[in-house]
Write a protein that holds these residues in place. Structure first.
Motif, short mmCIF file in Angstrom:
data_model
loop_
_atom_site.label_atom_id
_atom_site.label_comp_id
_atom_site.label_asym_id
_atom_site.label_seq_id
_atom_site.Cartn_x
_atom_site.Cartn_y
_atom_site.Cartn_z
N THR A 263 1.48 48.72 42.45
CA THR A 263 0.66 47.36 43.18
C THR A 263 1.06 47.47 44.53
OG1 THR A 263 2.31 46.08 42.65
CG2 THR A 263 0.67 46.32 40.89
N GLN A 264 2.00 48.31 45.09
CA GLN A 264 2.58 48.16 46.25
C GLN A 264 1.99 49.42 47.31
OE1 GLN A 264 4.05 45.12 47.38
NE2 GLN A 264 3.50 44.82 45.15
N ALA A 265 1.67 50.47 46.61
CA ALA A 265 1.58 51.83 47.23
C ALA A 265 0.46 52.63 46.51
CB ALA A 265 2.71 52.48 47.29
N PRO A 266 -0.17 53.71 47.24
CA PRO A 266 -0.95 54.58 46.27
C PRO A 266 -0.77 54.99 45.23
CG PRO A 266 -1.25 55.15 48.66
CD PRO A 266 0.30 54.14 48.50
N VAL A 267 -1.41 54.97 44.17
CA VAL A 267 -1.16 55.54 42.76
C VAL A 267 -0.67 56.97 42.93
CG1 VAL A 267 -2.06 56.11 40.61
CG2 VAL A 267 -2.55 54.20 41.47
N ALA A 268 -1.21 57.81 43.49
CA ALA A 268 -0.88 59.40 43.69
C ALA A 268 0.46 59.49 44.23
CB ALA A 268 -1.80 59.93 44.41
N ALA A 269 0.76 58.53 45.38
CA ALA A 269 1.97 58.75 45.98
C ALA A 269 3.14 58.37 44.83
CB ALA A 269 2.14 57.98 47.31
N SER B 140 -2.96 45.58 46.98
CA SER B 140 -2.14 46.07 48.16
C SER B 140 -1.92 47.71 48.10
CB SER B 140 -1.14 45.34 48.49
OG SER B 140 -0.16 45.35 47.34
N GLY B 141 -2.16 48.01 47.05
CA GLY B 141 -1.63 49.47 46.66
C GLY B 141 -2.62 50.46 47.07
N THR B 142 -3.82 50.10 47.47
CA THR B 142 -4.76 51.08 48.13
C THR B 142 -4.36 51.55 49.28
OG1 THR B 142 -6.32 49.22 48.91
CG2 THR B 142 -6.48 49.92 46.74
N GLY B 143 -3.71 51.08 50.09
CA GLY B 143 -3.34 51.44 51.44
C GLY B 143 -2.65 53.03 51.65
N VAL B 144 -2.46 53.29 52.68
CA VAL B 144 -1.51 54.67 52.88
C VAL B 144 0.02 54.50 52.74
CG1 VAL B 144 -1.21 56.31 54.74
CG2 VAL B 144 -3.27 55.28 54.43
N GLY B 145 0.52 53.39 53.06
CA GLY B 145 2.12 53.62 53.39
C GLY B 145 2.83 53.09 52.10
N MET B 146 4.05 53.50 52.01
CA MET B 146 5.13 53.37 50.99
C MET B 146 6.25 52.79 51.75
SD MET B 146 6.78 55.49 47.88
CE MET B 146 5.31 55.87 47.01
N SER B 147 6.78 51.54 51.39
CA SER B 147 7.73 50.93 52.03
C SER B 147 8.99 51.79 51.70
CB SER B 147 7.79 49.59 51.82
OG SER B 147 8.32 49.14 50.61
N GLY B 148 10.18 51.45 52.38
CA GLY B 148 11.36 51.97 51.97
C GLY B 148 11.77 51.35 50.62
N THR B 149 11.57 50.25 50.39
CA THR B 149 12.04 49.41 49.17
C THR B 149 11.22 49.91 48.11
OG1 THR B 149 12.43 47.24 50.29
CG2 THR B 149 12.14 47.13 48.18
N VAL B 150 10.00 50.16 48.18
CA VAL B 150 9.20 50.91 47.14
C VAL B 150 9.56 52.13 46.66
CG1 VAL B 150 6.95 51.46 46.36
CG2 VAL B 150 7.15 49.30 47.54
N GLY C 222 -10.73 55.05 45.74
CA GLY C 222 -10.63 54.66 47.25
C GLY C 222 -9.65 54.93 48.01
N GLU C 223 -8.45 55.36 47.51
CA GLU C 223 -7.06 55.54 47.76
C GLU C 223 -7.02 56.74 48.98
OE1 GLU C 223 -3.93 53.97 44.47
OE2 GLU C 223 -3.99 56.08 44.83
N ARG C 224 -6.53 55.81 50.01
CA ARG C 224 -6.39 56.89 51.27
C ARG C 224 -4.83 57.43 51.46
NH1 ARG C 224 -8.10 52.22 53.11
NH2 ARG C 224 -6.27 51.74 54.09
N LEU C 225 -4.67 58.95 51.26
CA LEU C 225 -3.37 59.21 51.71
C LEU C 225 -3.26 59.92 52.92
CD1 LEU C 225 -2.93 61.09 48.26
CD2 LEU C 225 -1.94 58.74 48.77
#
Length: 285
Positions: A234-240, A2-12, A116-119
């Motif tokens: 595991t929840q958000a893009p590694v770079a973020a 799930s971490g490959t998507g764009v968003g980062m939730s407030g909890t994360v 393949g992560e999208r920011l």
């Protein structure tokens, strides 16, 4: 994954900020103990021992993640070796911002190319603001002497190792299905290598730890900070996540001012403002 998507939730985002605070706390602890070399070794070894004691009680990582654990431990030992060489005769005010500021940019570039992560645009803005703020904290550090040039090269090499273990662990923790055990295996596997780096001062290490009993607590903070960061990957893009972790320098600046009573130069304050803006942009993104 799930971490490959764009968003980062407030909890994360809040969890990563908490991890950044823990990272700043144990780094501040190193500064107050007098001998940065022995303090670093003591924290790394105590973290490894604590993890080794906890591992039998945890679900173990999936077999697919074990090559990543082995690679990460080797890279971490190389990182510690470079860190010790950098700080042996270098200017920390030059080296530390270079290491922490360049690494997220490397992670973002390679994460896009190989994972393949999208920011989103706001996340790229956040990464640039945070990295720019960290680099701004070099302030008036001199880079025109032979020693400073050597420090710069070592710091850049350290940044490369930070980026390398971040990318390896970002991939490995997603394969593991067990972020806690994955993290603890890394620390347990890294500790012997770090202890070997201190072999010439091995007789000093135990008395030093006995005289500084808070250092194992620093090891626990180190494990906790990295565990939260890897879970976040595991929840958000590694770079973020990697960029938001560098808000630890913002917390370190606050600790320096309000706890250690240090004077902070204007470039560091400007860098802190940029980092805070970057963290806000990451949340908005």
């Amino acid at each position: 994954m799930s971490g490959t998507g764009v968003g980062m939730s407030g909890t994360v985002a809040m969890a990563v900020l908490a991890a950044a605070l823990m990272h700043a706390a144990w780094n501040a602890m190193l500064k107050t103990k007098g001998d940065a070399f022995l303090s670093t070794v003591a924290v790394a070894v105590s973290a490894g021992l604590l993890c080794a004691l906890a591992l039998p009680w945890l679900p173990q990582p999936a077999p697919a993640s074990w090559p990543c654990i082995a690679a990460s431990a080797l890279i971490h030992v190389l990182y510690y070796a470079l860190l010790m060489a950098t700080y042996r005769d270098g200017d920390v005010s030059l080296a530390y911002p270079l290491m922490r500021g360049c690494a997220p940019l490397i992670v973002a570039s390679f994460g896009l190319a190989f994972m393949g992560e999208r920011l989103g645009a706001m996340q790229w803005l956040s990464i640039c603001l945070i990295c720019g703020g960290v680099l701004a904290m070099t302030g008036r550090a001199r880079a025109n002497t032979a020693t400073s040039r050597r420090t710069t090269l070592l710091a850049l090499a350290s940044a490369a190792t930070i980026a390398a273990y971040t990318l390896v662990d970002g991939a490995g923790v997603r394969l593991s299905d067990a972020p806690a055990a994955y993290t603890m295996w890394i620390f347990a596997a890294t500790a012997p290598g770090v202890a070997a780096l201190a072999v010439r001062r091995r007789r000093e290490l135990l008395p030093f730890v006995r005289s500084n009993p808070a250092l194992p607590g620093g090891g626990a903070l180190s494990v906790g900070a990295y565990w939260v960061a890897l879970w976040a990957m595991t929840q958000a893009p590694v770079a973020a996540v990697a960029a938001l972790r560098e808000t630890s320098i913002l917390f370190a600046t606050a600790i320096a001012v309000f706890v250690l009573r240090e004077r902070v130069a204007p470039p560091r304050l400007a860098g802190a403002v940029l980092i805070a803006c970057g963290a806000a942009a990451m949340r908005l993104g």
